[in-house]
Design a protein around this motif. Structure first.
Motif, PDB file in Angstrom:
ATOM      1  N   TYR A  90      27.114  70.795  34.789  1.00  0.00           N
ATOM      2  CA  TYR A  90      26.808  71.339  33.466  1.00  0.00           C
ATOM      3  C   TYR A  90      25.297  71.422  33.258  1.00  0.00           C
ATOM      4  O   TYR A  90      24.768  72.440  32.803  1.00  0.00           O
ATOM      5  CB  TYR A  90      27.462  70.472  32.389  1.00  0.00           C
ATOM      6  CG  TYR A  90      26.886  70.641  31.019  1.00  0.00           C
ATOM      7  CD1 TYR A  90      27.090  71.802  30.289  1.00  0.00           C
ATOM      8  CD2 TYR A  90      26.111  69.635  30.448  1.00  0.00           C
ATOM      9  CE1 TYR A  90      26.550  71.956  29.033  1.00  0.00           C
ATOM     10  CE2 TYR A  90      25.562  69.779  29.192  1.00  0.00           C
ATOM     11  CZ  TYR A  90      25.780  70.947  28.487  1.00  0.00           C
ATOM     12  OH  TYR A  90      25.232  71.085  27.251  1.00  0.00           O
ATOM     13  N   TYR A  92      22.907  71.538  35.551  1.00  0.00           N
ATOM     14  CA  TYR A  92      22.340  72.581  36.395  1.00  0.00           C
ATOM     15  C   TYR A  92      22.631  73.955  35.801  1.00  0.00           C
ATOM     16  O   TYR A  92      21.781  74.850  35.824  1.00  0.00           O
ATOM     17  CB  TYR A  92      22.911  72.488  37.810  1.00  0.00           C
ATOM     18  CG  TYR A  92      22.538  71.230  38.549  1.00  0.00           C
ATOM     19  CD1 TYR A  92      21.418  70.478  38.187  1.00  0.00           C
ATOM     20  CD2 TYR A  92      23.295  70.778  39.629  1.00  0.00           C
ATOM     21  CE1 TYR A  92      21.077  69.325  38.867  1.00  0.00           C
ATOM     22  CE2 TYR A  92      22.953  69.629  40.317  1.00  0.00           C
ATOM     23  CZ  TYR A  92      21.853  68.911  39.933  1.00  0.00           C
ATOM     24  OH  TYR A  92      21.530  67.765  40.615  1.00  0.00           O
ATOM     25  N   GLY A  93      23.835  74.100  35.283  1.00  0.00           N
ATOM     26  CA  GLY A  93      24.202  75.366  34.672  1.00  0.00           C
ATOM     27  C   GLY A  93      23.299  75.705  33.500  1.00  0.00           C
ATOM     28  O   GLY A  93      22.876  76.849  33.341  1.00  0.00           O
ATOM     29  N   MET A  94      22.984  74.692  32.694  1.00  0.00           N
ATOM     30  CA  MET A  94      22.095  74.938  31.571  1.00  0.00           C
ATOM     31  C   MET A  94      20.691  75.280  32.064  1.00  0.00           C
ATOM     32  O   MET A  94      19.994  76.098  31.481  1.00  0.00           O
ATOM     33  CB  MET A  94      22.042  73.718  30.645  1.00  0.00           C
ATOM     34  CG  MET A  94      23.368  73.391  29.973  1.00  0.00           C
ATOM     35  SD  MET A  94      24.220  74.841  29.329  1.00  0.00           S
ATOM     36  CE  MET A  94      23.323  75.091  27.803  1.00  0.00           C
ATOM     37  N   TYR A  96      20.101  76.922  34.700  1.00  0.00           N
ATOM     38  CA  TYR A  96      20.193  78.329  35.079  1.00  0.00           C
ATOM     39  C   TYR A  96      20.019  79.230  33.863  1.00  0.00           C
ATOM     40  O   TYR A  96      19.256  80.186  33.889  1.00  0.00           O
ATOM     41  CB  TYR A  96      21.533  78.630  35.750  1.00  0.00           C
ATOM     42  CG  TYR A  96      21.708  80.088  36.070  1.00  0.00           C
ATOM     43  CD1 TYR A  96      20.984  80.675  37.088  1.00  0.00           C
ATOM     44  CD2 TYR A  96      22.574  80.885  35.323  1.00  0.00           C
ATOM     45  CE1 TYR A  96      21.118  82.016  37.374  1.00  0.00           C
ATOM     46  CE2 TYR A  96      22.711  82.236  35.596  1.00  0.00           C
ATOM     47  CZ  TYR A  96      21.980  82.797  36.631  1.00  0.00           C
ATOM     48  OH  TYR A  96      22.103  84.128  36.897  1.00  0.00           O
TER      49      TYR A  96
END
Lengths: 267, 267
Positions: A90, A92-94, A96
């Motif tokens: 999560y 890392y996704g943020m 991105y």
DNA sequence: TACAGCAGTCTCTTGTAAGGGACAATGATG
DNA sequence: CATCATTGTCCCTTACAAGAGACTGCTGTA
């Protein structure tokens, strides 16, 4: 997975699958398969089943899962012996999202657009040669499909697909589109040449509309978002009832194109 | 990274770092280090620098990065020879959010709370033994720190840290808190015993307030979110000016506790 | 009570991926 | 132009991780 959704059924694990299975597999690849498998199942799963799912040896799977859990990429789910995605992913996704202007603004624009029109709105991108719904906002209409984010649909099934492929030559397109992709959910078969012709039309028109492709009740309107002149980075699209009047459709297309253009400028 | 932020300076790559470096390292571990490194730097980075950053051999790094890019976990950034997080990680992250009631509702609650109070509000969790800001919403006040999501701060620096450790015994706490963690940003040194005492107080009080710990100008108010009776799964917190009146502070604490309790019920 | 099935751990072997290092191709710098 | 630094690719070796499989609890059920 087993929720009877015709689309979900298509989202099988890409990654060349097991091919001939037999041989020893690199740990990293196994991990990538595990992640992809979890993405496909959309729920926590037991390690044993996971091993079966990616058909990896049990012992290996245990080792890998332990590593991933320790690293926080996966988490043991509630009852104790199931795993699913973890907080790290999560975060890392943020990261991105934060590093990606287009996505950040695109999400807002999509949310805004669906509130404004009441229709389901989506932001779509090409993801390693496959069409992906990157963000979607439901719209007020009593319609199905809640959170289709991450869903992968064959390119020929969609209006967005025709726009996203605008920049590619025939060889590249053939490469991305499998035989199966050309078969629509209702069984009809698209001819590759027709599809490629569609792409050319969509490219010069600057938008694309498809009717009754993924299902018989909806029209899909899409407009391209450019990252550079000629380079289609994403599409915004609206999903509306198939019997929407021509006038209303035209209005929506105009709106959509304007918003997509607005996204393009500083991307 | 180099933005002069005292907090960011602390967010070094955990993962036991290089230790004695020398030996051959498992590919998966290298990958985990790469991800963590990218998370710490918060920007696209060249592959050569990346190799230096995680001190891995160049050849290995190239191979791994290629795999990750092919899989979509990383993407080549704009100019062509830098990498950063990829769409896949975003999609997995969204899967995590979707599968996690607490996080989903917590994000909403935090956004709502900061709009309502005008103060910066955060949702915090323990992430593999470290304190992490999982979501934060800026508040209207002209304050710094825009998107601190994912930031890791030593547990003793924060009010939330005291609450999150409520369920652990002394050994576990000693394990999670390093010597460095006990040194505050202004150089003062906390005694471990005092910290553990704080935790006990916070536990029985059901909330925690710290003043001027991470910086001299703010107070931090925190309330626990329970996943099961006694099990603190997360905290919500508010960051307010240190000179906020006692009455207002009390009001905010009451509000915060109510909201945190609301999050607890069905988690 | 016996049997089947699954979860989780451990050991040992061998195929193979990590890493060292050489190489060509570019771009800066004096 | 010579020199140094970096990027990206390739090849060969060997240290080591992937995998097979045995083993130990559990839990259910016949």
């Amino acid at each position: 997975m087993q929720d009877g959704n015709a689309l979900a059924a298509r989202s099988d694990v890409g990654l060349d699958e097991d091919k001939n299975s037999g041989s020893r597999e690199k740990g990293l690849n196994r991990v990538l398969q595990i992640l992809e498998f979890l993405h496909a199942t959309q729920r926590a799963i037991g390690i044993g089943d996971l091993a079966k799912g990616v058909n990896a040896p049990r012992s290996t799977t245990y080792t890998l899962v332990r590593s991933l859990v320790d690293a926080g990429l996966l988490e043991m789910a509630g009852d104790g012996n199931r795993v699913y995605f973890g907080k790290k992913l999560y975060l890392y996704g943020m990261d991105y999202v934060r590093g990606n202007d287009l996505l950040r603004r695109g999400r807002q624009e999509v949310d805004h657009l669906s509130r404004e029109t009441g229709e389901t709105s989506e932001l779509c991108m090409l993801q390693s040669g496959r069409y992906t719904i990157v963000h979607s906002s439901p719209g007020t209409r009593p319609f199905r499909i809640s959170s289709a984010t991450g869903l992968q649909i064959p390119l020929p099934w969609t209006a967005s697909g025709r726009l996203l492929l605008a920049g590619f030559d025939r060889a590249a397109i053939e490469d991305m589109v499998s035989e199966d992709d050309l078969v629509l959910p209702d069984g009809r078969r698209l001819r590759l040449d027709d599809f490629i012709a569609d792409i050319a039309v969509a490219k010069s028109a600057g938008y694309c509309v498809t009717s009754g492709l993924v299902d018989a009740y909806t029209k899909c309107l899409a407009a391209p978002v450019f990252s550079a002149p000629g380079r289609v980075e994403a599409t915004m699209c609206l999903v509306v009832p198939i019997d929407t009047s021509t006038e209303k459709t035209d209005d929506l297309i105009a709106l959509l194109r304007e918003r997509a253009a607005r996204l393009s400028i500083a991307a």
